[in-house]
Design a protein around this motif. Structure first.
Motif, mmCIF file in Angstrom:
data_model
loop_
_atom_site.group_PDB
_atom_site.id
_atom_site.type_symbol
_atom_site.label_atom_id
_atom_site.label_comp_id
_atom_site.label_asym_id
_atom_site.label_seq_id
_atom_site.Cartn_x
_atom_site.Cartn_y
_atom_site.Cartn_z
ATOM 1 N N MET A 183 37.688 43.981 82.805
ATOM 2 C CA MET A 183 38.036 45.218 82.096
ATOM 3 C C MET A 183 36.853 46.162 81.911
ATOM 4 S SD MET A 183 41.217 45.043 81.543
ATOM 5 C CE MET A 183 41.425 46.425 80.434
ATOM 6 N N TYR A 196 36.224 48.404 87.654
ATOM 7 C CA TYR A 196 37.002 49.047 86.596
ATOM 8 C C TYR A 196 36.487 50.453 86.263
ATOM 9 C CZ TYR A 196 39.940 49.403 82.472
ATOM 10 O OH TYR A 196 40.890 49.820 81.573
ATOM 11 N N ASP A 248 35.332 52.643 88.058
ATOM 12 C CA ASP A 248 35.669 53.677 89.035
ATOM 13 C C ASP A 248 37.159 54.005 89.061
ATOM 14 O OD1 ASP A 248 33.037 53.611 89.624
ATOM 15 O OD2 ASP A 248 33.239 52.532 91.527
ATOM 16 N N LEU A 249 37.949 53.329 88.237
ATOM 17 C CA LEU A 249 39.386 53.617 88.231
ATOM 18 C C LEU A 249 39.597 55.019 87.660
ATOM 19 C CD1 LEU A 249 40.924 50.254 86.984
ATOM 20 C CD2 LEU A 249 40.700 51.077 89.322
ATOM 21 N N ARG A 250 40.426 55.785 88.350
ATOM 22 C CA ARG A 250 40.618 57.167 87.914
ATOM 23 C C ARG A 250 41.454 57.239 86.646
ATOM 24 N NH1 ARG A 250 39.444 61.394 90.788
ATOM 25 N NH2 ARG A 250 41.256 62.569 90.118
ATOM 26 N N ASP A 251 42.460 56.394 86.535
ATOM 27 C CA ASP A 251 43.309 56.433 85.346
ATOM 28 C C ASP A 251 43.532 54.991 84.898
ATOM 29 O OD1 ASP A 251 44.033 58.072 87.702
ATOM 30 O OD2 ASP A 251 45.890 56.910 87.638
ATOM 31 N N PRO A 252 42.555 54.409 84.190
ATOM 32 C CA PRO A 252 42.560 52.967 83.958
ATOM 33 C C PRO A 252 43.856 52.411 83.348
ATOM 34 C CG PRO A 252 40.833 54.051 82.676
ATOM 35 C CD PRO A 252 41.367 55.055 83.613
ATOM 36 N N LEU A 253 44.395 53.082 82.307
ATOM 37 C CA LEU A 253 45.570 52.495 81.655
ATOM 38 C C LEU A 253 46.801 52.535 82.551
ATOM 39 C CD1 LEU A 253 45.344 53.695 77.946
ATOM 40 C CD2 LEU A 253 44.412 51.645 79.016
ATOM 41 N N ARG A 254 46.774 53.397 83.561
ATOM 42 C CA ARG A 254 47.903 53.464 84.490
ATOM 43 C C ARG A 254 47.790 52.426 85.589
ATOM 44 N NH1 ARG A 254 50.557 58.844 84.830
ATOM 45 N NH2 ARG A 254 50.128 59.864 82.870
ATOM 46 N N LEU A 292 45.752 56.099 72.406
ATOM 47 C CA LEU A 292 45.481 55.549 73.739
ATOM 48 C C LEU A 292 46.156 56.398 74.815
ATOM 49 C CD1 LEU A 292 45.866 51.688 73.225
ATOM 50 C CD2 LEU A 292 43.764 52.975 73.583
ATOM 51 N N ALA A 342 47.010 59.554 74.717
ATOM 52 C CA ALA A 342 46.371 60.872 74.855
ATOM 53 C C ALA A 342 45.161 60.799 75.780
ATOM 54 C CB ALA A 342 45.953 61.399 73.488
ATOM 55 N N SER A 343 44.378 59.722 75.649
ATOM 56 C CA SER A 343 43.147 59.649 76.432
ATOM 57 C C SER A 343 43.426 59.534 77.922
ATOM 58 C CB SER A 343 42.296 58.469 75.960
ATOM 59 O OG SER A 343 42.952 57.260 76.257
ATOM 60 N N ASN A 344 44.596 58.997 78.298
ATOM 61 C CA ASN A 344 44.931 58.848 79.712
ATOM 62 C C ASN A 344 46.067 59.768 80.140
ATOM 63 O OD1 ASN A 344 43.904 55.917 81.332
ATOM 64 N ND2 ASN A 344 43.121 56.539 79.345
ATOM 65 N N LYS A 345 46.341 60.782 79.313
ATOM 66 C CA LYS A 345 47.387 61.765 79.611
ATOM 67 C C LYS A 345 48.738 61.115 79.887
ATOM 68 C CE LYS A 345 44.307 65.308 81.400
ATOM 69 N NZ LYS A 345 43.734 65.831 82.630
#
Lengths: 260, 301
Positions: B48, B65, B67-73, B97, B99-102
């Motif tokens: 993580m 991790y 470098d992931l563009r949208d980690p939670l997605r 949470l 909000a931070s990943n749109k």
């Protein structure tokens, strides 16, 4: 739609966090109560004793005295800044935060933006209200100051900046120490204990070192004519801003290097 | 997919993970087993991006991790129960949470509904039970509808109904083609949940494979009962089997298959009443595998 977490979305997230816990709301309320309430007590007391103590009329500053509440409110803003960070460590939610935003500098910047934005509004409103209220209490008995005088306007404005910068220093300590109790001890020592230690030094050192202390910088920023041996108001603002910047940079470095 | 290559993680002087290599495939539930202190949580934290590896690397879908563009997605994780500010409501925690990943806020109410917390969405998390905290953690993991999911000891604090629910959840997530990586120190739990099992101890990989591979690899025994115990025992020993007398007429035979025992009995003219292959349970396999690597053993073993 790009889902790349930009600074704006991280700021939105941190703003939601800031306003969704009681400690922030309480902190803001306490900042108002201390700044304005203690300002009212000080100015009312001066008005009451004004005619009986003519010796106190020399060098009297209606601005500094009306802003006396900031001496107490500075601890409230320091705690607001520190808790905004340390609450994430005590609850463990820092891991969710960093998993959602792996570019940790963005988390530091977003929290800073939310804190500075909120404190700027809160502090400026508080100091202007307490100033105007103090002058209203003085009027008719004690000499008053007016915001139409540039140095007066500057002193009040800087009073709000002083509180905002101290909140930022509290936040930086939060990142560096990660524990509420440690932060509050260090913060209190910086404000209260440092002047006592300096006072024990030879007087020539007192003046050289004393001017660098946060509390002296604050006195200089909030008065129309800064005390002897102190930096000018503008220089004091710069020194305090430099402290906050250096500490925040250290905080960002620590966060990026350490394991969460 | 999760890949770990030559991962070593040292905390001051203790080595939590030592040169670990593993791959977690999509479409199946992979159980991550090991005694307490074996390095499971450390491995998950490194995946993580929370802890920095001392050596080696961990990647998710081929990328570190960070470098992931949208980690939670892409990755959802339940790393510890109730890692939420106690004064914040469940909904506000998830909204922050999201909000931070749109991620749209409508998704927050969806996952709260899904984990059964919709009715307490506005309650302070500090008043939640451990089980409710786990459900909130699972809601957070599912928030971005990710293809890779990590759960660290997810069963802790759940009631039997909750345990059943979470097992079904893991299976359905895997069936949808997601990577599901679940750690536990309980083999019994993994035996009924996981398809693939990775066992580590003291930071080393001990074994990995499917549940059936692991039990098959363990040597079983055959319990045999016939009309002439002594004659059968002699013949079995002569054939190189280990024989243990269970009671008056039954024997437990090692080193020989049930087929071989049956053939031997036939050749000797012994009439068999029972011929039962005994398969070692996964629990026994696990105990045997980790016997040497338990960090805080009870001393009796």
């Amino acid at each position: 739609m790009s889902a790349h977490p930009t600074l704006a979305s991280v700021i939105r997230s941190e703003w939601l966090k800031f306003r969704s816990v009681r400690s922030s709301i309480m902190g803001v309320a306490i900042t108002f109560v201390l700044t304005i309430g203690i300002g009212a007590l000080i100015t009312a007391s001066i008005r009451t004793h004004w005619t009986a103590h003519p010796e106190a009329h020399i060098g009297f500053d209606p601005v500094t005295t009306s802003l006396g509440g900031t001496l107490f409110a500075q601890f409230a803003v320091g705690v607001i800044g520190a808790l905004f960070v340390t609450a994430e460590y005590s609850s463990g939610s820092i891991r969710s935060t960093l998993a959602a935003t792996p570019r940790r500098v963005e988390v530091v910047l977003a929290k800073l933006a939310v804190l500075v934005g909120s404190l700027l509004v809160v502090s400026e409103v508080a100091v202007f209200v307490t100033f105007l209220m103090g002058q209203a209490i003085y009027s008719g008995v004690v000499p008053t100051a007016s915001l139409s005088t540039p140095t007066v306007l500057r002193a009040v404005l800087f009073g709000g900046l002083y509180l905002t910068l101290l909140g930022t220093i509290g936040m930086a300590l939060g990142w560096l120490l990660r524990q509420s109790a440690a932060c509050i001890s260090v913060f209190t020592s910086l404000i209260l204990v440092l002047p006592i230690v300096t006072f024990l030094l030879p007087s020539s050192w007192q003046n050289t070192i004393g001017r660098f202390e946060p509390s002296t910088l604050g006195q200089s920023m909030e008065s129309v004519s800064p005390p002897a041996h102190a930096f000018s108001a503008g220089a004091s603002l710069l020194v305090l801003a430099l402290y906050a910047t250096v500490l925040m940079a250290a905080a960002a470095t620590a966060l990026t290097r350490r394991d969460a | 997919m999760i890949a770990i290559e030559h991962l070593t993680k040292r905390y001051r002087k203790t080595v939590a993970v030592d040169d670990l290599d593993l791959v977690v495939q999509p479409g199946v539930v992979t159980g991550f087993l090991g005694p307490n202190g074996s390095g499971k949580s450390t491995t998950m934290r490194v995946i993580m991006g929370l802890d920095r590896p001392s050596r080696g690397r961990a990647t998710v879908n081929g990328r570190p991790y960070h470098d992931l563009r949208d980690p939670l997605r892409e990755v959802g994780a339940l790393l510890e129960a109730k890692a939420v500010h106690p004064g914040r409501s469940a909904r506000n925690h998830l909204r922050a949470l999201a909000a931070s990943n749109k991620i749209p806020f409508s998704r927050v109410d969806e996952v709260l509904e899904f984990v059964g917390l919709a009715s307490v969405a506005t309650k302070r998390v500090g008043d939640f039970s451990l089980g409710m905290g786990q459900r909130l953690g699972i809601a957070a993991a599912l928030l971005g509808d990710p293809g890779v999911l990590l759960f660290d000891e997810p069963v802790n604090g759940l009631d039997p109904e909750g345990i059943r629910w979470i097992r079904d959840l893991f299976r359905s997530l895997a069936a949808e083609g997601r990577t599901v990586f679940v750690s536990s120190h309980l083999m019994s739990e993994m035996a009924v949940t996981a398809d693939q099992i990775i066992v580590i101890g003291k930071g080393h990989l001990i074994t990995q494979g499917s549940v059936s591979d692991l039990t098959a690899a363990a040597k079983g025994a055959v319990v045999v009962r016939g009309n002439d115990r002594e004659r059968l025992e002699r013949a079995l020993r002569a054939a190189g089997a280990t024989v243990e007398v269970v009671n008056d007429d039954a024997l437990r035979v090692g080193e020989l298959s049930a087929e071989a025992v049956g053939q031997l009995a036939f050749d000797e003219g012994v009439v068999l009443f029972e011929l039962t292959p005994e398969r070692a349970s996964l629990e026994e396999v696990y105990m045997a595998l980790t016997a040497g690597v338990v960090e805080y053993g009870s001393g009796s073993s």
